[in-house]
Design an enzyme around this catalytic site. Structure first.
Site, PDB file in Angstrom:
ATOM      1  N   GLY A 105       0.815  -1.212   0.000  1.00 15.81           N
ATOM      2  CA  GLY A 105       0.000   0.000   0.000  1.00 15.81           C
ATOM      3  C   GLY A 105       0.845   1.257   0.000  1.00 15.81           C
ATOM      4  O   GLY A 105       2.023   1.228  -0.350  1.00 15.81           O
ATOM      5  N   GLU A 148       3.765   6.450  -7.751  1.00 18.53           N
ATOM      6  CA  GLU A 148       3.819   6.233  -9.203  1.00 18.53           C
ATOM      7  C   GLU A 148       4.596   4.982  -9.591  1.00 18.53           C
ATOM      8  O   GLU A 148       4.367   4.401 -10.641  1.00 18.53           O
ATOM      9  CB  GLU A 148       4.413   7.458  -9.894  1.00 18.53           C
ATOM     10  CG  GLU A 148       3.402   8.572 -10.006  1.00 18.53           C
ATOM     11  CD  GLU A 148       4.006   9.827 -10.615  1.00 18.53           C
ATOM     12  OE1 GLU A 148       4.796   9.719 -11.564  1.00 18.53           O
ATOM     13  OE2 GLU A 148       3.678  10.911 -10.107  1.00 18.53           O
ATOM     14  N   HIS A 156       4.518   2.074  -8.005  1.00 17.15           N
ATOM     15  CA  HIS A 156       3.545   0.971  -7.969  1.00 17.15           C
ATOM     16  C   HIS A 156       2.609   1.041  -9.179  1.00 17.15           C
ATOM     17  O   HIS A 156       2.297   0.031  -9.805  1.00 17.15           O
ATOM     18  CB  HIS A 156       2.664   1.052  -6.719  1.00 17.15           C
ATOM     19  CG  HIS A 156       3.377   0.845  -5.420  1.00 17.15           C
ATOM     20  ND1 HIS A 156       3.493   1.829  -4.483  1.00 17.15           N
ATOM     21  CD2 HIS A 156       3.997  -0.252  -4.910  1.00 17.15           C
ATOM     22  CE1 HIS A 156       4.147   1.359  -3.433  1.00 17.15           C
ATOM     23  NE2 HIS A 156       4.467   0.097  -3.664  1.00 17.15           N
ATOM     24  N   ASP A 200      13.849  -2.630  -5.100  1.00 17.05           N
ATOM     25  CA  ASP A 200      14.164  -3.712  -4.159  1.00 17.05           C
ATOM     26  C   ASP A 200      14.797  -4.846  -4.967  1.00 17.05           C
ATOM     27  O   ASP A 200      14.215  -5.920  -5.108  1.00 17.05           O
ATOM     28  CB  ASP A 200      12.891  -4.168  -3.453  1.00 17.05           C
ATOM     29  CG  ASP A 200      12.296  -3.057  -2.620  1.00 17.05           C
ATOM     30  OD1 ASP A 200      12.916  -2.678  -1.619  1.00 17.05           O
ATOM     31  OD2 ASP A 200      11.229  -2.533  -2.978  1.00 17.05           O
ATOM     32  N   ARG A 207      11.466   6.300  -5.942  1.00 20.32           N
ATOM     33  CA  ARG A 207      10.157   6.359  -5.290  1.00 20.32           C
ATOM     34  C   ARG A 207      10.011   5.224  -4.288  1.00 20.32           C
ATOM     35  O   ARG A 207      10.382   4.086  -4.566  1.00 20.32           O
ATOM     36  CB  ARG A 207       9.037   6.278  -6.316  1.00 20.32           C
ATOM     37  CG  ARG A 207       8.908   7.553  -7.098  1.00 20.32           C
ATOM     38  CD  ARG A 207       7.571   7.673  -7.794  1.00 20.32           C
ATOM     39  NE  ARG A 207       7.613   8.797  -8.705  1.00 20.32           N
ATOM     40  CZ  ARG A 207       7.351  10.059  -8.369  1.00 20.32           C
ATOM     41  NH1 ARG A 207       6.990  10.355  -7.135  1.00 20.32           N
ATOM     42  NH2 ARG A 207       7.424  11.028  -9.255  1.00 20.32           N
TER      43      ARG A 207
HETATM   44  O1  PAF Z   1       7.998  -4.864  -1.920  1.00 15.77           O
HETATM   45  C1  PAF Z   1       7.027  -4.894  -1.136  1.00 15.77           C
HETATM   46  O2  PAF Z   1       6.204  -3.981  -1.059  1.00 15.77           O
HETATM   47  C2  PAF Z   1       6.867  -6.094  -0.218  1.00 15.77           C
HETATM   48  O3  PAF Z   1       8.091  -6.574   0.198  1.00 15.77           O
HETATM   49  C3  PAF Z   1       6.012  -7.218  -0.835  1.00 15.77           C
HETATM   50  C4  PAF Z   1       6.673  -7.809  -2.052  1.00 15.77           C
HETATM   51  C5  PAF Z   1       4.642  -6.665  -1.214  1.00 15.77           C
HETATM   52  C6  PAF Z   1       5.812  -8.343   0.185  1.00 15.77           C
HETATM   53  O4  PAF Z   1       5.169  -7.884   1.325  1.00 15.77           O
END
Ligand code: PAF
Length: 282
Positions: free
Chosen positions: A31, A35, A37, A152, A186
């Site tokens: 959540g 941008e 996401h 990540d 971001r």
């Molecule tokens: O990257 C993230 O937001 C989280 O690590 C994920 C992949 C949704 C798992 O909780």
């Protein structure tokens, strides 16, 4: 727009989609959508018949209870943002009990050593938490493709390894890092930075860009020393680590070998807010 809170209701809908031979794209999130996401959702919408976005702040991947407690939760705004992209997206936003029952614990994984590098040294149990929730979500959503941001990068490699080792039938797709106008990667955590901190944090990307430029001509040791000196002269940011590592194994560089692909990684604190970023070097 469909919003599910219960896994059984979600699974029923997934079954109906599978019966109709629809391909499913999946964007797992915690959540506080930005941008970055939304670009993953757009990518998924382009390549799959139906897209599921999960919104779940996963407790088992936080090694720091304060970070978990302060993690931004903005469900209503998140739903609005997704709606603007497409009314067709399915949102799955379960309570912790739906995902973990009474036992909020992680499964133990081996990711063939990927989990011991960089983030793994500083965030105990983090990747077991990520692996646990992503595996559970994959089992519920049964996606054909799942989309993750390269910010990540270590997580992305670990999820690819999870899929390989658990024989999960999903294609994991890494998508480029989305940046603010000043270059800051971001992140939902940026919301917690003051305007000045947000401006200063762009320093991280400036350093990474210079590292990329120097990688062709300077040794890894020279670059490393330069980065440490730069952070020493920037008291607003506290460097946790800087690494140049193999892009596949994530093992720290020892001797440059131009056939291998390398990336540079930084984790740094602005106050109590932890920021990470990385860049492809060759
Ligand atoms: O990257 C993230 O937001 C989280 O690590 C994920 C992949 C949704 C798992 O909780």
């Amino acid at each position: 727009m469909q919003i599910f809170k219960e896994k059984e209701a979600l699974k029923k809908q997934i079954k109906a989609l599978k019966n109709d031979k629809k391909t499913i794209g999946f964007v797992p999130t915690m959540g506080a959508l930005h941008e970055g996401h939304l670009s993953l959702v757009e990518q998924a919408l382009k390549t799959c018949d139906k897209v599921v976005v999960s919104i779940f702040v996963n407790p088992t991947q936080f090694d720091n209870p304060e970070d978990l407690q302060k993690y931004p939760r903005t469900l209503e705004k998140d739903v609005e943002q997704i709606k603007e992209l497409s009314e067709e997206v399915i949102i799955f936003s379960p309570p912790a009990s739906e995902m973990y029952g009474d036992s909020v614990t992680s499964e133990e994984f081996s990711f063939d050593g990927l989990e011991h590098q960089m983030e793994g040294k500083f965030r105990k149990g983090h990747f077991n938490g990520v692996g646990t929730i992503v595996k559970k979500l994959f089992e519920m959503v049964e996606p054909d493709k799942a989309f993750f941001g390269e910010k990540d990068y270590q997580q992305l490699q670990i999820i690819k390894k999870l899929v390989e080792k658990q024989n999960l039938n999903v294609e994991v797709i890494g998508c480029p890092i989305h940046r603010e106008a000043n270059g800051l990667a971001r992140s939902s955590r940026n919301e917690r930075l003051s305007p000045l901190e947000r401006q200063t944090a762009a320093f991280i990307y400036q350093i990474l860009k210079q590292v990329k430029e120097d990688f062709g001509t300077k040794s890894a040791k020279e670059i490393n020393d330069w980065v440490l000196a730069q952070f020493e002269s920037q008291p607003a940011l506290n460097l946790e680590y800087f690494e140049i590592a193999n892009a596949d194994s994530l093992v720290s560089i020892e001797e440059e070998d131009r056939i291998q692909k390398y990336r540079a990684f930084i984790a740094a604190y602005s106050g109590d807010i932890r920021l990470i970023d990385n860049i492809a070097l060759n």
